[in-house]
Design a protein around this motif. Structure first.
Motif, PDB file in Angstrom:
ATOM      1  N   UNK A 209       0.832  -1.187   0.000  1.00 18.81           N
ATOM      2  CA  UNK A 209       0.000   0.000   0.000  1.00 18.81           C
ATOM      3  C   UNK A 209       0.871   1.242   0.000  1.00 18.81           C
ATOM      4  N   UNK A 210       0.443   2.270  -0.715  1.00 17.80           N
ATOM      5  CA  UNK A 210       1.203   3.516  -0.731  1.00 17.80           C
ATOM      6  C   UNK A 210       0.984   4.277   0.567  1.00 17.80           C
ATOM      7  N   UNK A 211       1.835   5.249   0.808  1.00 20.52           N
ATOM      8  CA  UNK A 211       1.746   6.032   2.041  1.00 20.52           C
ATOM      9  C   UNK A 211       0.479   6.874   2.076  1.00 20.52           C
ATOM     10  N   UNK A 212      -0.028   7.085   3.267  1.00 19.16           N
ATOM     11  CA  UNK A 212      -1.082   8.070   3.488  1.00 19.16           C
ATOM     12  C   UNK A 212      -0.453   9.445   3.334  1.00 19.16           C
ATOM     13  N   UNK A 213      -0.968  10.229   2.404  1.00 26.40           N
ATOM     14  CA  UNK A 213      -0.393  11.549   2.124  1.00 26.40           C
ATOM     15  C   UNK A 213      -1.302  12.641   2.684  1.00 26.40           C
ATOM     16  N   UNK A 214      -0.733  13.466   3.550  1.00 25.22           N
ATOM     17  CA  UNK A 214      -1.450  14.573   4.167  1.00 25.22           C
ATOM     18  C   UNK A 214      -0.790  15.868   3.728  1.00 25.22           C
ATOM     19  N   UNK A 215      -1.573  16.765   3.139  1.00 20.58           N
ATOM     20  CA  UNK A 215      -1.058  18.053   2.667  1.00 20.58           C
ATOM     21  C   UNK A 215      -1.417  19.150   3.649  1.00 20.58           C
ATOM     22  N   UNK A 216      -0.469  20.019   3.928  1.00 18.78           N
ATOM     23  CA  UNK A 216      -0.718  21.218   4.718  1.00 18.78           C
ATOM     24  C   UNK A 216      -0.670  22.412   3.776  1.00 18.78           C
ATOM     25  N   UNK A 217      -1.775  23.107   3.679  1.00 16.86           N
ATOM     26  CA  UNK A 217      -1.913  24.207   2.743  1.00 16.86           C
ATOM     27  C   UNK A 217      -2.343  25.464   3.478  1.00 16.86           C
ATOM     28  N   UNK A 218      -2.014  26.612   2.901  1.00 17.85           N
ATOM     29  CA  UNK A 218      -2.458  27.868   3.493  1.00 17.85           C
ATOM     30  C   UNK A 218      -1.668  29.038   2.971  1.00 17.85           C
ATOM     31  N   UNK A 219      -2.210  30.212   3.168  1.00 14.91           N
ATOM     32  CA  UNK A 219      -1.526  31.441   2.783  1.00 14.91           C
ATOM     33  C   UNK A 219      -0.310  31.652   3.674  1.00 14.91           C
ATOM     34  N   UNK A 220       0.446  32.698   3.401  1.00 10.49           N
ATOM     35  CA  UNK A 220       1.637  32.989   4.196  1.00 10.49           C
ATOM     36  C   UNK A 220       1.274  33.269   5.650  1.00 10.49           C
ATOM     37  N   UNK A 221       2.146  32.850   6.552  1.00  8.88           N
ATOM     38  CA  UNK A 221       2.019  33.107   7.988  1.00  8.88           C
ATOM     39  C   UNK A 221       0.743  32.506   8.572  1.00  8.88           C
ATOM     40  N   UNK A 222       0.408  31.297   8.147  1.00  7.26           N
ATOM     41  CA  UNK A 222      -0.737  30.605   8.730  1.00  7.26           C
ATOM     42  C   UNK A 222      -0.325  29.338   9.475  1.00  7.26           C
ATOM     43  N   UNK A 223       0.971  29.142   9.703  1.00  8.56           N
ATOM     44  CA  UNK A 223       1.424  28.073  10.574  1.00  8.56           C
ATOM     45  C   UNK A 223       1.618  26.719   9.926  1.00  8.56           C
ATOM     46  N   UNK A 224       1.780  26.666   8.613  1.00  3.83           N
ATOM     47  CA  UNK A 224       1.958  25.372   7.935  1.00  3.83           C
ATOM     48  C   UNK A 224       3.196  24.638   8.438  1.00  3.83           C
ATOM     49  N   UNK A 225       4.334  25.317   8.414  1.00  5.36           N
ATOM     50  CA  UNK A 225       5.595  24.655   8.768  1.00  5.36           C
ATOM     51  C   UNK A 225       5.628  24.260  10.235  1.00  5.36           C
ATOM     52  N   UNK A 226       5.091  25.113  11.103  1.00  4.48           N
ATOM     53  CA  UNK A 226       5.058  24.791  12.531  1.00  4.48           C
ATOM     54  C   UNK A 226       4.217  23.553  12.780  1.00  4.48           C
ATOM     55  N   UNK A 227       3.048  23.475  12.148  1.00  5.20           N
ATOM     56  CA  UNK A 227       2.190  22.310  12.336  1.00  5.20           C
ATOM     57  C   UNK A 227       2.803  21.069  11.705  1.00  5.20           C
ATOM     58  N   UNK A 228       3.447  21.215  10.562  1.00  5.10           N
ATOM     59  CA  UNK A 228       4.091  20.065   9.927  1.00  5.10           C
ATOM     60  C   UNK A 228       5.143  19.461  10.851  1.00  5.10           C
TER      61      UNK A 228
END
Length: 237
Positions: A1-20
Motif C-alpha cells: 500500500x502507498x503512504x497516506x499523504x497529508x497536505x498542509x496548505x495555506x496562505x503565508x504566515x498561517x502556521x503550515x511549517x510549525x504544524x508540519x
C-alpha cells in the motif's frame, strides 16, 4: 500500500511549517507509524536564490516538490507535506495571472488523501520572504476556491499552540486508523491513546464523512460537503 499523504496548505504566515513539524514529531510516538515530512521547496528556492521565482521558473519548482514527496512516500507509512504543487501554482495565478500550472498541480494533488487548510487566525509573522499581510486574504480565498472546485477533500484547521495540533489530530485520526504500520526499521511502538481518545467523536459522524466546510473554521459544526477517500481507495484510483 502507498503512504497516506497529508497536505498542509495555506496562505503565508498561517502556521503550515510549525504544524508540519509538530505532526512529524507527534505521530510516530502516538501511532507507531513511519512518518516522513517533506518541507516547502518554494521557500528553500527563494532563500537560496535570494528572490522570488519568475513565472517561467514555477513549473520546475512544483515538479521538484512532488519528486521529493514521492521519494519519501515510497519508504514511509505517512507523508506530511508542508505544501504541495498547489501552492506555487496558486501563487502563479495570484502574482502573474498565469493559470497554466493548474492542471498539473491538481493532478499531482489528487494523490493526497486529505488537505489540512490553515485558518488565518494566527498573528502575522513578518519575514523577508513574505509578501505582507495584504496578500494573505486573497490567497486564502483563491486556495479555498481551487480546493472546492476541484473536489479535493480538506479540513480547516484553527487554534493557537497545542490546540492547533489537537485540531489537526482530530481531523487525521479517522484516516490514520486505516494505515497498517510498515515493517521497516524505525517504526515506533505506539503509546496508545490517539485512536481511543477520538473514537467516540468519529463514531458520531455519519458514515465516512470528514469536516470539509470551505468557509467554517470550527470542525465541530462543519458539514460533510465531501467524503475523504480512504488510503486504499485513493491508491486504487
Amino acid at each position: 500500500m502507498s503512504a497516506l499523504r497529508i497536505a498542509l496548505l495555506g496562505a503565508e504566515s498561517t502556521g503550515k511549517s510549525t504544524l508540519a513539524r509538530a505532526l512529524h514529531q507527534a505521530l510516530p510516538h502516538l501511532t507507531g507509524l513511519r512518518v516522513a515530512r517533506v518541507d516547502e521547496y518554494l521557500r528553500e528556492w527563494c532563500e537560496r536564490e535570494g528572490r522570488t521565482p519568475r513565472a517561467d521558473e514555477q513549473l520546475a519548482i512544483i515538479q521538484e516538490q512532488e519528486r521529493r514527496a514521492d521519494a519519501l512516500a515510497a519508504s514511509h507509512d505517512v507523508l506530511i507535506a508542508d505544501t504541495t504543487a498547489l501552492m506555487p501554482a496558486i501563487y502563479s495565478e495570484y502574482l502573474f495571472a498565469d493559470t497554466s500550472l493548474a492542471a498539473w498541480a491538481h493532478q499531482a494533488h489528487r494523490r493526497y488523501h486529505l488537505s489540512l487548510l490553515m485558518s488565518t487566525d494566527l498573528p502575522w509573522a513578518p519575514d523577508t520572504m513574505r509578501d505582507g499581510p495584504h496578500a494573505q486574504a486573497p490567497v486564502d480565498r483563491l486556495l479555498r476556491r481551487w480546493l472546492r472546485e476541484a473536489g479535493h477533500a480538506f479540513v480547516v484547521v484553527q487554534g493557537q499552540g497545542p490546540s492547533r495540533l489537537e485540531h489537526a489530530l482530530d481531523a487525521l485520526t479517522p484516516l490514520l486508523g486505516q494505515v497498517s504500520p510498515g515493517q521497516a526499521t524505525g517504526a515506533a511502538k505506539p503509546v496508545g491513546g490517539l485512536f481511543s481518545r477520538l473514537l467516540d467523536r468519529q463514531s458520531r459522524l455519519p458514515g465516512s464523512t470528514r469536516w470539509t466546510c470551505e468557509l467554517c473554521d470550527d470542525p465541530g459544526c462543519e458539514h460533510a460537503l465531501k467524503a475523504a477517500p480512504s488510503p486504499q481507495d485513493r491508491h486504487r484510483s
